[in-house]
Design an enzyme around this catalytic site. Sequence first.
Site, PDB file in Angstrom:
ATOM      1  N   HIS A  86      38.745  48.464 151.551  1.00  6.36           N
ATOM      2  CA  HIS A  86      39.526  48.682 152.774  1.00  6.36           C
ATOM      3  C   HIS A  86      40.976  48.379 152.465  1.00  6.36           C
ATOM      4  CE1 HIS A  86      40.429  48.884 157.045  1.00  6.36           C
ATOM      5  NE2 HIS A  86      41.302  47.932 156.786  1.00  6.36           N
ATOM      6  N   ASP A 167      35.054  46.120 169.064  1.00  4.16           N
ATOM      7  CA  ASP A 167      36.337  46.226 168.355  1.00  4.16           C
ATOM      8  C   ASP A 167      37.097  47.475 168.780  1.00  4.16           C
ATOM      9  OD1 ASP A 167      38.316  45.564 166.264  1.00  4.16           O
ATOM     10  OD2 ASP A 167      37.683  47.524 165.543  1.00  4.16           O
ATOM     11  N   ARG A 174      44.772  46.059 172.309  1.00  7.39           N
ATOM     12  CA  ARG A 174      45.788  45.362 171.505  1.00  7.39           C
ATOM     13  C   ARG A 174      46.963  46.286 171.208  1.00  7.39           C
ATOM     14  NH1 ARG A 174      42.754  44.040 166.507  1.00  7.39           N
ATOM     15  NH2 ARG A 174      44.732  43.211 165.783  1.00  7.39           N
ATOM     16  N   SER A 189      38.694  42.209 163.303  1.00  6.70           N
ATOM     17  CA  SER A 189      38.572  43.640 163.587  1.00  6.70           C
ATOM     18  C   SER A 189      38.134  44.388 162.325  1.00  6.70           C
ATOM     19  CB  SER A 189      39.931  44.147 164.085  1.00  6.70           C
ATOM     20  OG  SER A 189      39.987  45.541 164.104  1.00  6.70           O
ATOM     21  N   LYS A 193      33.827  45.607 161.262  1.00  4.55           N
ATOM     22  CA  LYS A 193      33.425  46.982 160.945  1.00  4.55           C
ATOM     23  C   LYS A 193      32.848  47.064 159.533  1.00  4.55           C
ATOM     24  CE  LYS A 193      37.471  48.170 162.395  1.00  4.55           C
ATOM     25  NZ  LYS A 193      38.724  48.637 162.944  1.00  4.55           N
TER      26      LYS A 193
END
Length: 430
Positions: A86, A167, A174, A189, A193
């Site tokens: 990620h 989320d 947000r 967050s 995931k």
Amino acid sequence: MTQAHSAVSVIATKRDGAALDDEQIDWVVDAFTRGVVADEQMSALAMAILLRGMNRRELARWTAAMIASGQRMDFTDLPRPTVDKHSTGGVGDKITLPLAPLVAACGAAVPQLSGRGLGHTGGTLDKLESIPGWQADISATRMRAALADPAIGAVICAAGADLAPADKRLYALRDVTGTVESVPLIASSIMSKKIAEGTGALVLDVKVGSGAFMKDLGDAAELAAAMVELGTDAGVHTVALLTAMDTPLGRTAGNALEVAESIEVLAGGGPSDVVELTVALAREMVAQAGIRDIDPAQVLAGGRAMDHWRAMIAAQGGDPAAPLPRARHTETVVAAESGVLTRLDALAVGLAAWRLGAGRARQGDPVQYGAGVEMHRKPGESVERGQPLFTVHTDTDSAIPAAVEALRTGYEIGTVAPPAGPLIIDRIGG
Ligand code: URA
């Protein structure tokens, strides 16, 4: 739930600087997912968390509650180890495109659930959708079949609606309440995931610099450490690299332009920074997956990553041989003086690409696949007066002046090459 856990009392606990207990966290995340806690209450809680922070126990429990709001995928029955990466997002960050097929070619399965871009950083799905026919939404059955196939081994697709739905709703709040920039909220967050996605190992690329979420090295290191802890505590082998994002990665920013550059990397060429980061992340991923005695640099040079790329694109309906979309208009910006490029600001290039149509202002807006910025010079490279610095690409020629203006504020030509800082700044965990 008891009356004591009404949304107001949970908000007030955090507002006054105390830690939330496990029961409060489980209740508020579940009640928000069910629509019992209202958006304005969750927004107030997000602001209290941004201002007051969370301790390690709270963060782990909050992340677990976000995971429990939806379904958790399980790939433990696959014959190969799963590993994902990620990136916290940067300008010209196309690394997932060559990386996923490269790591698959090294023998791992890569279940990469990605997102679409918002603002100045592009989204991996937007880039891949520039390939004719390619589909981001595939069923869990097709995903599993592609991962199990040794000739494919990698899937890059959109996360289903039932993956950490709390989320999705919280992130949307947000985004419009000034509560994105909170280490515990970002860490939970991202990691909710990634853990729900069912990967066995994870490599995080945490960007630092003008084009990144985290402009400051200390904040980026804190975020990386929090995510590594969350992953490790959830049984996911997790490591993070802190990498520079003051200047864009590679020589292109924009969807189809970045796909073309990624294909150059898979073909054994491409810009040296893109190759360096792809290989560094691939080495980390292969190691975290427990695969030994394979060097991703050699696999890349041998062409097997390109075979996996073609198979991966075709498995999701894309035609890997089809010409990529090109923008209708281009304009080249040339150097007004001779010298060395001393600065090329990632944020300025990202904003220019966004203005040209490569990105979106609001969720759901369309993007132009051919739009973006080609960079003919990177910091440290010489340029003669009149030689090209950038070419901008767009279908909207009225967007060109504002994009060129954004670029003009983002570079400097001097006489002395700047010291080349490291692309990979630090490594956390593992
Ligand atoms: N990406 C995410 O998925 N969540 C955040 O909070 C920030 C970046």
